[in-house]
Design an enzyme around this catalytic site. Structure first.
Site, PDB file in Angstrom:
ATOM      1  N   ASP A   1       0.827  -1.200   0.000  1.00 20.07           N
ATOM      2  CA  ASP A   1       0.000   0.000   0.000  1.00 20.07           C
ATOM      3  C   ASP A   1       0.862   1.251   0.000  1.00 20.07           C
ATOM      4  O   ASP A   1       0.515   2.262  -0.593  1.00 20.07           O
ATOM      5  CB  ASP A   1      -0.927   0.000   1.209  1.00 20.07           C
ATOM      6  CG  ASP A   1      -0.167  -0.077   2.539  1.00 20.07           C
ATOM      7  OD1 ASP A   1       0.880  -0.747   2.573  1.00 20.07           O
ATOM      8  OD2 ASP A   1      -0.621   0.517   3.519  1.00 20.07           O
TER       9      ASP A   1
ATOM     10  N   GLU B   1       3.910   0.104   7.913  1.00 20.96           N
ATOM     11  CA  GLU B   1       2.825  -0.676   7.303  1.00 20.96           C
ATOM     12  C   GLU B   1       3.423  -1.482   6.159  1.00 20.96           C
ATOM     13  O   GLU B   1       3.781  -2.626   6.352  1.00 20.96           O
ATOM     14  CB  GLU B   1       1.708   0.258   6.830  1.00 20.96           C
ATOM     15  CG  GLU B   1       0.426  -0.469   6.477  1.00 20.96           C
ATOM     16  CD  GLU B   1      -0.745   0.484   6.344  1.00 20.96           C
ATOM     17  OE1 GLU B   1      -1.826   0.019   5.989  1.00 20.96           O
ATOM     18  OE2 GLU B   1      -0.580   1.703   6.592  1.00 20.96           O
TER      19      GLU B   1
ATOM     20  N   GLU C   1      -2.397   9.073  -0.637  1.00 21.81           N
ATOM     21  CA  GLU C   1      -3.402   8.188  -0.041  1.00 21.81           C
ATOM     22  C   GLU C   1      -4.762   8.865   0.041  1.00 21.81           C
ATOM     23  O   GLU C   1      -5.796   8.230  -0.134  1.00 21.81           O
ATOM     24  CB  GLU C   1      -2.948   7.784   1.368  1.00 21.81           C
ATOM     25  CG  GLU C   1      -3.908   6.871   2.097  1.00 21.81           C
ATOM     26  CD  GLU C   1      -3.367   6.417   3.431  1.00 21.81           C
ATOM     27  OE1 GLU C   1      -3.858   5.400   3.951  1.00 21.81           O
ATOM     28  OE2 GLU C   1      -2.447   7.078   3.969  1.00 21.81           O
TER      29      GLU C   1
END
Length: 908
Positions: free
Chosen positions: A438, A444, A714
């Site tokens: 992502d 992450e 994002e």
């Protein structure tokens, strides 16, 4: 005429190939129009021995033809030749070779070994063995992997150019190994060393930065096969006779960075032990390895207002910084990474959250070239501590990612759109890092299924994603089951399963690969996982046959819900879930057709019919209204063909009104955005799609371009107009989901759309966008390069198309009726634009006087704004453009937009 790009499993002359029946592909180039392959013949030889001869096969097939000869032997070189004859009687040949590796991981004799260093020891262990070779070598092949990430070195030199091997898989179910030809690296006396860092196996991972996701100790596995000139051979394999020590790498974590001490670091010796290991989980490297693919020199070296010494590389990338330096013995240097500066120009690492991303070096006093080994960062800027008087020559940023072949290019006359396209491609490159992540920078960097699903079509245009997604599909299959469903993240470290649009990637991505590359094997391999996902949903439906339970991400990060803490958007979450349920069921039906599974095709067709009827009963009124009259609710209804034909016009009107009510802006999230402009263009509302695409204020694609973005954000508002940052704590500046607009750009603006898998037959139908006067779109398909070029200037339209040999196309010329069937070749067209000019005679650049000079314009104003023409300021206002008027009266934008659309759709 020539035959070119003869490949074996998508690769040119691969080595270490561990496939018993590799597939061959080739392309044809000819200066004759309408060239088709009439026949082909293939020969595969091992030295002088003929292993396979097809004879002349009357077929147009030239993509992924499986080997059909005698069983291939391991560690053997094979020569391949292909002869092609065309319908024009031309004949040409091409040649290549491939080298096999080990077909069955169970045959390895090596053991998995580990060390006995205490837990508090952070230095990377170096497993090593000294060997003496007294005979002349013919060849030497190394096979290596690790629980962790590793580098294999022979006599102090790294084998191969790969980084972060063996990649990230569900390690206890699948572990990739790599092949290295080390023949030229060996001498009489040799040290074989494999350094292992924590990586994804043992290292800090996930939102909570938790270590030991797969194990609490790194391990190494290596086997070297040496063939000597006298015919004898030797195997060197990891076992308990190997030794282990610590080295220069004192600490290494993907999120946190790496510390390297080159100034006589303390070397500790340990003991090696063999650990239990199931070799059946071993599989060869399946996709392109991570490599350095581009180098960036500094754009600027400067001090920020807070006193940080900064280097700006001009592009947000994933990778590492190489530093060239001669310092003092024992001097400590730290490099910190960040994506951006704050509004005051100060180094801003906050988007990294818990990831420190600090690389530290202890110098030895000599000239040195230094770069980390086992980490990677997402950054544009670095802050350098411990060095005075920085110079640009000291630093090189090395962009790293899975080394996929670039196949698609879009370029147009609008610089901002070109910047957007560049941002899309860099977002994909930065995040295709063995798995589709992502984001590459914060704590992450996970294989989020929804993000990959929505970008999959766009990615497949820019890069050849066949091998990359095939590898990841195997990861998905390993972590999925009929009982639990499909994870939200793959490899699965979260234990969260089964949400629409996310888990649906298990069905959608194999279909994307098949459509783009004609690769049926990914459907064959993935069939069980694909249909079991649909079965899982069916097992969790209510009495109406609809999926109305469980956690759903909804239209993630949509802008149409007032509760800012709820990121799922205003569209009914179960409407989305069932829309996708119907969509993936349809893909499973089509997959069953491709694979010849008649009973399954019938079974899922019946399920599709029942579910669609129940969906319509649940979510549409008898008069065609939809339960969620959001942009995403309408878009899914249109793009997934969920509404009845009689209701489509009502839903199109609802969608248009919603957009107008948002002042001609989108409000979609991760689910609606990929299909928004498609749904409009396909429904006769291309001009509105173009307006949305070309908007430059928030929220829009070009807003981030105007704010200086070099990758996709994002959030639509990751950076606010005043320069402040969206403050939710979830604000990546390198998140590719909204880059999914690229698919609309290539298919609609560029006009290239496949009809048959692999673009064996395709459409070219360019659609103009106001603000773009010229566009070039090229795509290197499995059959060759497609070109779609158009130019609309000076009342003339020029169109040039190029159709590869052995394919055909249907061309729709802009602003003309009818279609043109084309065989291979290059074709050019030039004609006038009168029809187009009459259709688009007004825009926001028109002044009010132009609008009211036409009776229709005055009539529209009187209907929509009674008394407006009697306003005493009207004469003054007539000299202003509509855009200028809207600056002072933005609430009037829906009215003016409606007037322009009404005028532009009237017959001249």
């Amino acid at each position: 005429m020539r035959v070119y790009n003869l490949t074996v499993e998508y690769q040119s002359s691969p080595k270490g190939l561990a496939i018993r029946k590799p597939r061959l592909s080739w392309k044809i180039e000819s200066d004759k129009q309408t060239t088709l392959q009439e026949s082909y013949s293939i020969e595969v030889r091992e030295k002088e021995k003929l292993m396979w001869s097809t004879g002349e096969i009357n077929s147009w097939q030239s993509v992924l033809i499986p080997y059909g000869g005698e069983p291939l032997k391991e560690e053997t070189i094979y020569e391949v030749s292909v002869a092609v004859k065309t319908n024009h009687g031309e004949v040409a040949k091409a040649h290549t070779s491939f080298q096999t590796g080990i077909f069955d991981g169970n045959k390895f004799v090596a053991n998995m070994i580990t060390h006995d260093f205490p837990e508090e020891e952070t230095a990377c262990p170096v497993f090593y063995k000294n060997i003496y070779l007294e005979k002349k070598i013919v060849h030497a092949y190394a096979y290596a992997t690790a629980h962790g990430v590793y580098e294999l070195c022979v006599n102090g030199k790294k084998a191969g150019e790969e980084f972060m091997s063996p990649g990230w898989t569900s390690y206890h179910k699948r572990l990739q190994y790599q092949f290295y030809d080390i023949t030229e690296m060996l001498k009489e006396e040799n040290e074989i060393a494999i350094t292992v860092a924590n990586g994804w196996y043992k290292g800090i991972l996930g939102f909570d930065c938790k270590p030991n996701r797969y194990g609490n100790r790194v391990e190494a596995f290596t086997e070297i096969h040496i063939l000597f000139e006298d015919g004898s051979s030797r195997i060197i394999a990891t076992d308990d006779t190997w030794k282990v020590r610590t080295g220069e790498i004192r600490y290494s974590e993907i999120y946190m960075g790496e510390t390297i001490d080159t100034n006589q670091p303390e070397i500790r010796e340990g003991k090696v032990s063999v650990v239990p290991f199931d070799k059946t989980v071993l599989c060869p490297q399946e996709c392109e390895p991570v490599r350095v693919t581009k180098l960036f020199q500094p754009k600027k070296v400067f001090n920020d207002p807070a006193g940080n010494q900064l280097v700006d590389f001009g592009q947000n990338i994933t990778g590492l910084v190489e530093i060239r330096i001669k310092g003092e013995e024992g001097q400590k240097i730290t490099i910190r990474h960040a994506e951006t500066l704050d509004k005051n120009g100060v180094f801003y690492p906050d988007t990294l959250r818990g990831a420190k991303s600090h690389d530290t070096y202890i110098l030895n006093g000599e000239k040195q070239i230094l770069m980390p080994h086992f980490t990677f960062h997402g950054f544009r800027y670095i802050a350098v501590d411990g060095v005075e008087n920085l110079t640009p020559e000291m630093f090189t940023a090395c962009a790293m990612h899975s080394d996929l072949e670039k196949i698609g290019v879009f370029h147009c006359s609008n610089d901002k759109v070109n910047r957007l396209q560049n941002n899309i491609t860099w977002g994909i490159r930065d995040n295709f890092f063995d798995i589709p992540t992502d984001c590459p920078q914060r704590d992450e960097r996970l294989g989020w299924m929804g993000d990959a699903q929505v970008i999959s079509w766009t990615a497949a245009f820019n890069l050849n994603t066949a091998r990359f997604f095939t590898k990841w599909m195997h990861d998905i299959m390993a972590d999925s089951s009929l009982e639990s469903g499909v994870p939200h993240v793959v490899p699965d470290i979260m234990g969260s399963y089964s949400s629409s649009a996310w888990s649906d990637a298990a069905v959608i991505i194999p279909w994307v690969v098949y459509q783009n590359y004609g690769d049926k094997k990914i459907l064959e391999d993935g069939w069980k996982c694909m249909h079991e996902w649909v079965d899982y949903i069916q097992n969790h439906t209510n009495e109406n046959g609809l999926w109305m339970s469980g956690f759903q991400y909804g239209d993630w990060l949509a802008l149409d819900k007032e509760e800012s803490a709820d990121r799922t958007g205003a569209t009914d979450k179960y409407l989305i879930a069932n829309a996708y349920y119907i969509y993936v069921t349809d893909i499973v039906i089509q997959t069953a057709q491709v694979l010849g599974k008649k009973e399954d095709e019938k079974k899922y067709s019946e399920l599709h019919e029942r579910t669609l009827k129940s969906f319509r009963d649940e979510y549409y009124t008898s008069r065609g209204r939809i339960v969620s009259e959001t942009q995403t609710g309408c878009v899914l209804s249109l793009y997934f063909n969920l509404a009845k034909e009689k209701d489509r016009e009502q839903i199109i009107t609802t969608l248009k009104n919603n957009i107008v009510n948002h002042k001609n802006h989108l409000s979609t999230g991760f689910v609606g955005t990929p299909y928004l402009c498609h749904a409009l263009s396909d429904s006769g509302e291309h001009e509105m799609a173009a307006i949305l695409f070309m908007r430059e204020d928030f929220p829009s694609w070009l807003y981030s371009v105007n704010m200086g973005a070099t990758t996709i954000w994002e959030r639509w508002n990751s950076i606010l107009p005043e320069g402040d940052f969206e403050s939710s704590g979830m604000n990546s500046l390198n998140h590719y989901a909204y880059g999914s607009i690229g698919d609309w750009v290539y298919r609609k603006v560029g006009g290239i759309q496949q009809i048959e898998p692999g673009y064996h037959k395709f459409i070219i139908r360019p659609m103009f966008v106001k603000g773009i006067e010229e566009a070039d779109t090229t795509l290197e398909t499995p059959y060759g390069k497609i070109l779609s070029h158009w130019e609309c200037r000076n009342k003339k339209i020029n169109v040039k198309v190029m159709i590869p040999a052995n394919t055909s196309a249907v061309l729709y010329l802009p602003e003309k009726e009818g279609e043109i069937e084309l065989g291979s070749g290059t074709y050019e067209y030039e004609y006038g634009t009168e029809t187009n000019l009459k259709k688009e005679r007004f825009s926001l650049d028109s002044n009010l006087g132009e609008v009211i000079s036409e009776p229709l314009g005055r009539e529209m104003l009187e209907i929509m704004a009674p008394g407006f023409l009697e306003n005493p300021m009207i004469e003054f206002a007539c000299s202003m453009t509509l855009a200028e008027l809207l600056t002072s009266a933005p609430e009037a934008e829906p009215m003016y937009t409606a007037i322009i659309q009404a005028l532009n759709t009237q017959e001249a």
